[in-house]
Scaffold this active site. Structure first.
Site, PDB file in Angstrom:
ATOM      1  N   GLU A  35      62.765   1.018  34.702  1.00  0.00           N
ATOM      2  CA  GLU A  35      62.714   1.844  33.604  1.00  0.00           C
ATOM      3  C   GLU A  35      61.090   1.751  33.418  1.00  0.00           C
ATOM      4  O   GLU A  35      60.702   0.792  33.114  1.00  0.00           O
ATOM      5  CB  GLU A  35      63.488   1.328  32.490  1.00  0.00           C
ATOM      6  CG  GLU A  35      63.368   1.919  31.079  1.00  0.00           C
ATOM      7  CD  GLU A  35      63.513   3.446  31.129  1.00  0.00           C
ATOM      8  OE1 GLU A  35      62.749   4.219  30.702  1.00  0.00           O
ATOM      9  OE2 GLU A  35      64.779   3.841  31.485  1.00  0.00           O
ATOM     10  N   ASP A  38      61.759   2.953  27.309  1.00  0.00           N
ATOM     11  CA  ASP A  38      62.775   2.007  26.376  1.00  0.00           C
ATOM     12  C   ASP A  38      64.097   1.972  27.165  1.00  0.00           C
ATOM     13  O   ASP A  38      64.544   2.967  27.516  1.00  0.00           O
ATOM     14  CB  ASP A  38      62.923   2.582  24.818  1.00  0.00           C
ATOM     15  CG  ASP A  38      61.562   2.485  24.174  1.00  0.00           C
ATOM     16  OD1 ASP A  38      60.667   1.566  24.364  1.00  0.00           O
ATOM     17  OD2 ASP A  38      61.365   3.543  23.440  1.00  0.00           O
ATOM     18  N   GLY A  41      67.173   4.782  27.187  1.00  0.00           N
ATOM     19  CA  GLY A  41      66.930   6.042  27.243  1.00  0.00           C
ATOM     20  C   GLY A  41      67.117   6.917  25.854  1.00  0.00           C
ATOM     21  O   GLY A  41      66.885   6.398  24.993  1.00  0.00           O
ATOM     22  N   THR A  42      67.225   8.128  25.972  1.00  0.00           N
ATOM     23  CA  THR A  42      67.227   9.006  24.691  1.00  0.00           C
ATOM     24  C   THR A  42      68.318   8.563  23.865  1.00  0.00           C
ATOM     25  O   THR A  42      68.023   8.536  22.629  1.00  0.00           O
ATOM     26  CB  THR A  42      67.187  10.456  25.324  1.00  0.00           C
ATOM     27  OG1 THR A  42      65.987  10.912  25.955  1.00  0.00           O
ATOM     28  CG2 THR A  42      67.629  11.525  24.113  1.00  0.00           C
ATOM     29  N   CYS A  43      69.450   8.655  24.442  1.00  0.00           N
ATOM     30  CA  CYS A  43      70.573   8.121  23.510  1.00  0.00           C
ATOM     31  C   CYS A  43      70.378   7.086  22.723  1.00  0.00           C
ATOM     32  O   CYS A  43      70.756   7.159  21.446  1.00  0.00           O
ATOM     33  CB  CYS A  43      71.993   7.817  24.519  1.00  0.00           C
ATOM     34  SG  CYS A  43      73.428   7.349  23.527  1.00  0.00           S
ATOM     35  N   SER A 184      70.208  26.354  15.908  1.00  0.00           N
ATOM     36  CA  SER A 184      71.378  26.082  15.065  1.00  0.00           C
ATOM     37  C   SER A 184      72.707  25.497  15.910  1.00  0.00           C
ATOM     38  O   SER A 184      73.614  25.800  15.694  1.00  0.00           O
ATOM     39  CB  SER A 184      71.781  27.466  14.446  1.00  0.00           C
ATOM     40  OG  SER A 184      72.412  28.289  15.435  1.00  0.00           O
ATOM     41  N   TYR A 186      73.824  21.748  18.017  1.00  0.00           N
ATOM     42  CA  TYR A 186      74.317  20.455  17.553  1.00  0.00           C
ATOM     43  C   TYR A 186      73.170  19.768  16.768  1.00  0.00           C
ATOM     44  O   TYR A 186      73.272  19.109  15.591  1.00  0.00           O
ATOM     45  CB  TYR A 186      75.080  19.577  18.644  1.00  0.00           C
ATOM     46  CG  TYR A 186      76.279  19.998  19.105  1.00  0.00           C
ATOM     47  CD1 TYR A 186      77.473  19.011  19.462  1.00  0.00           C
ATOM     48  CD2 TYR A 186      76.841  21.282  18.947  1.00  0.00           C
ATOM     49  CE1 TYR A 186      78.405  19.258  19.732  1.00  0.00           C
ATOM     50  CE2 TYR A 186      77.987  21.550  19.295  1.00  0.00           C
ATOM     51  CZ  TYR A 186      78.959  20.627  19.594  1.00  0.00           C
ATOM     52  OH  TYR A 186      80.160  21.088  19.893  1.00  0.00           O
ATOM     53  N   ASP A 321      71.290  14.257  32.321  1.00  0.00           N
ATOM     54  CA  ASP A 321      70.705  15.391  31.870  1.00  0.00           C
ATOM     55  C   ASP A 321      69.938  16.026  33.120  1.00  0.00           C
ATOM     56  O   ASP A 321      69.819  17.184  33.091  1.00  0.00           O
ATOM     57  CB  ASP A 321      69.937  15.097  30.801  1.00  0.00           C
ATOM     58  CG  ASP A 321      70.525  14.871  29.553  1.00  0.00           C
ATOM     59  OD1 ASP A 321      71.732  14.932  29.554  1.00  0.00           O
ATOM     60  OD2 ASP A 321      69.937  14.546  28.314  1.00  0.00           O
ATOM     61  N   HIS A 457     102.898   9.689  11.295  1.00  0.00           N
ATOM     62  CA  HIS A 457     102.887  10.390  10.204  1.00  0.00           C
ATOM     63  C   HIS A 457     102.757   9.511   9.001  1.00  0.00           C
ATOM     64  O   HIS A 457     103.552   8.396   8.865  1.00  0.00           O
ATOM     65  CB  HIS A 457     104.304  11.219   9.636  1.00  0.00           C
ATOM     66  CG  HIS A 457     104.206  11.937   8.678  1.00  0.00           C
ATOM     67  ND1 HIS A 457     103.718  13.095   8.326  1.00  0.00           N
ATOM     68  CD2 HIS A 457     104.943  11.567   7.347  1.00  0.00           C
ATOM     69  CE1 HIS A 457     103.799  13.356   6.934  1.00  0.00           C
ATOM     70  NE2 HIS A 457     104.583  12.453   6.462  1.00  0.00           N
TER      71      HIS A 457
END
Length: 472
Positions: A35, A38, A41-43, A184, A186, A321, A457
């Protein structure tokens, strides 16, 4: 003794690489993970984790500020105040905790963590540029998990202060009074949710003719009503932000998507560029194996093996990704596990139709499988008719008890066999409800079977129960 330093070297310690490393150890592989930035990563650092912390905190502000809603339940709350810095600290603290947990889980399993820039030098050979020079390792298998970065369109100048991407937005270093959000999808919707809850005005700019173009049309229609029209948000559709200049104010040149004529110049306090993400696949050494990317993505097959001219490149895998199959953190983790299974000789492929996705707005949006237009296109190609059924949160006892009745659940299925093709939900806790539908699609279940499942329920899950019953 093995002639290799490792059985598996993973380049990139995001969610995909982390999931792969954990599974590789479980499968008995000697594993290292490289790595350059960081851990997580992105998440963990700039995506899912900090943004959900911001949404959780701003959501509390929104809820406690909605006096009419609370008073209808007999609850009276005085004036609500918040501290921007402490909300930002909440997100940063969560990032630090998750990042630490992720790193410790790798160390505990004796995965070697190598800090530096990793790249493929040759088949089964990886180089790492570190502070102390370059190191070279041999490995039976190489997995590429470099992730993605925010896409910034041509003509948009980012300074990280007044014009910024989600990478900077999650730090919540300021709360501008008027913010333009380009896109527009997520990311744009979630940040619009945060900013409006904390008192900012929004201008949302969408290049296509309709807002939320990737959503199922019925969901987009309700989302526009409850997430945009009811809030301090003005919208532009069918226009490009062709020139964005940082400053005080930020200048945004809007150009008509069809005529290519400049239609307006906006001046706002800040601009968030939420125009999607692109794969971070440069400088990985792919050229050393003759692999060419496709629009930046690494081509792979269903086993996550990297392809060169349609043929498998031995000992090379790519997940997350970077391969562009489905740009979601949990999809990356799933792909990493599938890749490890295949390199261990257990043939497995990933079922993208059954992977759910969610936007953590208030109320939430979630979906799994096909949208109605996609299902109809599939039906046209394969010779079957598509039907839908909808149920409304305003008819659900738990939603009524919570006085959170905005939303619908929509199921899409084959008329002939009843096979569930897609489920789309907007409403309270939609992100939690969608997994039941994802499991049903994974098993290719029919609405006729699902209609006989008994739900507790009163629970929100009954919106799906009712939808299946209406469909069967």
């Amino acid at each position: 003794m093995s002639k290799f330093d490792y059985d598996l070297i993973i380049i990139g310690a995001g969610v995909g690489g982390h999931g792969a490393a954990l599974h590789a150890v479980k499968m008995g592989l000697k594993t290292a993970i490289i790595e350059a930035g960081d851990m997580g990563g992105t998440c963990v650092n700039r995506g899912c984790i900090p943004s959900k912390a911001l949404l959780a905190a701003s959501g509390k502000v929104r809820e406690l500020s909605h006096n009419e809603h609370l008073q209808s339940m007999g609850v009276n709350v005085g004036g609500v105040s918040f501290d921007r810095k402490l909300i930002a600290d909440h997100a940063n603290d969560l990032v630090a905790k998750i990042q630490g947990d992720l790193t410790n889980s790798l160390k505990r399993l004796k995965v070697d963590i190598i800090k530096g820039w990793g790249k493929v030098l040759a088949s089964q050979k990886v180089g790492v540029i570190t502070d102390n020079g370059e190191k070279v390792f041999t490995t039976k298998e190489i997995m590429l998990c470099p992730g993605s970065t925010p896409f910034v369109p041509r003509g948009v100048e980012v300074d990280g202060k007044t014009v910024y991407t989600s990478d900077q937005a999650v730090k919540l270093e300021s709360l501008p009074q008027w913010i333009a959000i380009i896109g527009s999808g997520y990311i744009g919707l979630e940040f619009a949710d945060v900013y409006t809850a904390l008192g900012s005005e929004i201008t949302m700019i969408e290049a296509l003719d309709q807002l939320m173009p990737t959503f199922d049309p019925d969901i987009a229609k309700i989302a526009e009503k409850v997430l945009i029209n009811s809030r301090d948000i003005e919208t532009y559709t069918g226009v490009f932000a062709t020139k964005v200049t940082p400053g005080n104010p930020v200048s945004i040149e809007l150009t008509d998507a069809k005529t290519k004529e400049v239609v307006e110049i906006l001046e706002v306090d800040a601009c968030l560029v939420a125009t999607g993400r692109i794969p971070a696949t440069k400088n990985l050494g792919l050229e050393n194996l003759g692999v060419e990317t496709e629009r930046g993505f690494i081509p792979v097959n269903d086993k996550m093996q990297v392809l060169k001219n349609g043929e498998v490149v031995p000992h090379l895998w790519a997940v997350g990704d970077a391969n562009g199959k489905m740009m979601l953190a949990h999809a990356a983790s799933g792909q990493g596990i599938i890749a490890v299974e295949n390199m261990c000789g257990n043939e497995k492929s990933i079922d993208y139709r059954s992977i759910p996705a969610a936007a953590f707005t208030h109320p939430e949006i979630s979906y799994v499988g096909l949208s109605e237009p996609q299902a109809k296109e599939l039906g046209k190609n394969e010779g079957f008719e598509v039907a839908t059924a909808k149920t409304f949160f305003k008819g659900n006892s738990k939603a009524l008890a919570e006085k959170e009745t905005d939303g619908i659940a929509k199921v899409i299925y084959r008329k002939d066999t009843g096979e569930l093709l897609g489920v789309h939900i907007i409403g309270i806790h939609a992100s939690d409800l969608i997994q039941e539908a994802a499991n049903a699609i994974a098993n290719r279940e029919s609405v006729h079977q699902l209609a006989f499942n008994i739900h507790a329920h009163p629970t929100l899950s009954e919106v799906l129960d009712e939808a299946y019953k209406r469909a069967s």
